[in-house]
Design a protein around this motif. Structure first.
Motif, PDB file in Angstrom:
ATOM      1  N   ASN A  49      59.334 -19.377  59.017  1.00 58.56           N
ATOM      2  CA  ASN A  49      59.110 -19.834  57.639  1.00 58.56           C
ATOM      3  C   ASN A  49      57.682 -19.577  57.183  1.00 58.56           C
ATOM      4  OD1 ASN A  49      61.745 -20.669  57.235  1.00 58.56           O
ATOM      5  ND2 ASN A  49      61.346 -22.729  57.989  1.00 58.56           N
ATOM      6  N   ARG A  50      56.739 -19.764  58.080  1.00 56.70           N
ATOM      7  CA  ARG A  50      55.345 -19.486  57.730  1.00 56.70           C
ATOM      8  C   ARG A  50      55.159 -18.015  57.385  1.00 56.70           C
ATOM      9  NH1 ARG A  50      51.982 -21.918  62.613  1.00 56.70           N
ATOM     10  NH2 ARG A  50      50.295 -20.848  61.533  1.00 56.70           N
ATOM     11  N   LEU A  51      55.785 -17.136  58.169  1.00 57.96           N
ATOM     12  CA  LEU A  51      55.709 -15.701  57.876  1.00 57.96           C
ATOM     13  C   LEU A  51      56.382 -15.381  56.546  1.00 57.96           C
ATOM     14  CD1 LEU A  51      56.500 -14.317  61.432  1.00 57.96           C
ATOM     15  CD2 LEU A  51      54.317 -14.098  60.219  1.00 57.96           C
ATOM     16  N   LEU A  52      57.557 -15.970  56.325  1.00 60.03           N
ATOM     17  CA  LEU A  52      58.282 -15.716  55.080  1.00 60.03           C
ATOM     18  C   LEU A  52      57.533 -16.245  53.864  1.00 60.03           C
ATOM     19  CD1 LEU A  52      61.946 -16.497  56.206  1.00 60.03           C
ATOM     20  CD2 LEU A  52      60.938 -14.244  55.743  1.00 60.03           C
ATOM     21  N   ASN A  53      56.749 -17.294  54.063  1.00 58.84           N
ATOM     22  CA  ASN A  53      55.970 -17.872  52.965  1.00 58.84           C
ATOM     23  C   ASN A  53      54.647 -17.142  52.732  1.00 58.84           C
ATOM     24  OD1 ASN A  53      57.856 -19.821  52.287  1.00 58.84           O
ATOM     25  ND2 ASN A  53      57.078 -21.270  53.801  1.00 58.84           N
ATOM     26  N   GLY A  54      54.420 -16.056  53.488  1.00 59.64           N
ATOM     27  CA  GLY A  54      53.258 -15.213  53.242  1.00 59.64           C
ATOM     28  C   GLY A  54      52.008 -15.548  54.026  1.00 59.64           C
ATOM     29  N   GLU A  55      52.119 -16.458  54.997  1.00 60.54           N
ATOM     30  CA  GLU A  55      50.935 -16.764  55.809  1.00 60.54           C
ATOM     31  C   GLU A  55      50.563 -15.535  56.634  1.00 60.54           C
ATOM     32  OE1 GLU A  55      49.419 -20.015  59.100  1.00 60.54           O
ATOM     33  OE2 GLU A  55      51.113 -20.528  57.811  1.00 60.54           O
ATOM     34  N   ASN A  56      49.298 -15.375  56.913  1.00 57.79           N
ATOM     35  CA  ASN A  56      48.807 -14.224  57.654  1.00 57.79           C
ATOM     36  C   ASN A  56      49.510 -14.129  59.018  1.00 57.79           C
ATOM     37  OD1 ASN A  56      46.807 -13.071  59.773  1.00 57.79           O
ATOM     38  ND2 ASN A  56      46.112 -12.261  57.806  1.00 57.79           N
ATOM     39  N   PRO A  57      50.133 -12.987  59.319  1.00 66.46           N
ATOM     40  CA  PRO A  57      50.867 -12.842  60.580  1.00 66.46           C
ATOM     41  C   PRO A  57      50.002 -13.057  61.816  1.00 66.46           C
ATOM     42  CG  PRO A  57      51.405 -11.038  59.104  1.00 66.46           C
ATOM     43  CD  PRO A  57      50.283 -11.811  58.469  1.00 66.46           C
ATOM     44  N   GLY A  89      42.023 -12.647  55.349  1.00 63.59           N
ATOM     45  CA  GLY A  89      42.273 -11.632  54.327  1.00 63.59           C
ATOM     46  C   GLY A  89      41.025 -11.019  53.739  1.00 63.59           C
ATOM     47  N   GLN A  92      40.956  -5.935  56.002  1.00 66.48           N
ATOM     48  CA  GLN A  92      42.285  -5.509  56.444  1.00 66.48           C
ATOM     49  C   GLN A  92      42.277  -5.116  57.908  1.00 66.48           C
ATOM     50  OE1 GLN A  92      43.423  -2.454  53.637  1.00 66.48           O
ATOM     51  NE2 GLN A  92      44.759  -3.926  52.621  1.00 66.48           N
ATOM     52  N   GLU A 114      51.256  -6.948  56.955  1.00 62.84           N
ATOM     53  CA  GLU A 114      52.130  -7.533  55.938  1.00 62.84           C
ATOM     54  C   GLU A 114      52.746  -6.473  55.075  1.00 62.84           C
ATOM     55  OE1 GLU A 114      50.465 -10.983  53.966  1.00 62.84           O
ATOM     56  OE2 GLU A 114      48.918 -10.973  55.492  1.00 62.84           O
TER      57      GLU A 114
END
Length: 114
Positions: A49-57, A89, A92, A114
């Motif tokens: 869910n954290r990945l899907l919500n855009g948190e840094n991988p 972020g 890169q 990402e």
């Protein structure tokens, strides 16, 4: 030879459903075998869910592997500040740096970008 067979629509639908069920079972068996062989891993839903919500991988996988930025930097041979800047972020990161980070996190470069 081109032989034709005619069956009732109900029978066709039943056979189609059975074929789909078989394909699903085979996919399940392949997934289980990949897990047993260590080719795949299960990732807890909160991390997904954290990945899907855009948190840094990088941050998510560091947390999953119980690594601090310092530990990841040491294992990757990268400066800790660079790890922090990529995680926030601000930078890169080069391909070589990202590859170096991906290895100790046990992920692919694609998982990290990402």
């Amino acid at each position: 030879m081109n032989e034709m067979v005619t069956i009732a629509r109900d029978e066709y639908d039943r056979l189609q459903a059975a074929a789909e069920d078989l394909a699903n079972l085979q996919a399940y068996d392949r997934a289980k075998a990949a897990l047993v062989a260590g080719e795949q891993e299960l990732i807890p839903s909160d991390h997904v869910n954290r990945l899907l919500n855009g948190e840094n991988p990088q941050r998510v996988y560091r947390d999953l592997r119980c690594m601090t930025q310092t530990i990841l930097a040491e294992k990757a041979g990268v400066n800790r500040v660079t790890v922090a800047e990529i995680a926030t972020g601000r930078k890169q990161g080069s391909i070589s740096t990202l590859r170096a980070l991906a290895d100790p996190l046990e992920i692919t470069l694609d998982d990290l970008v990402e």
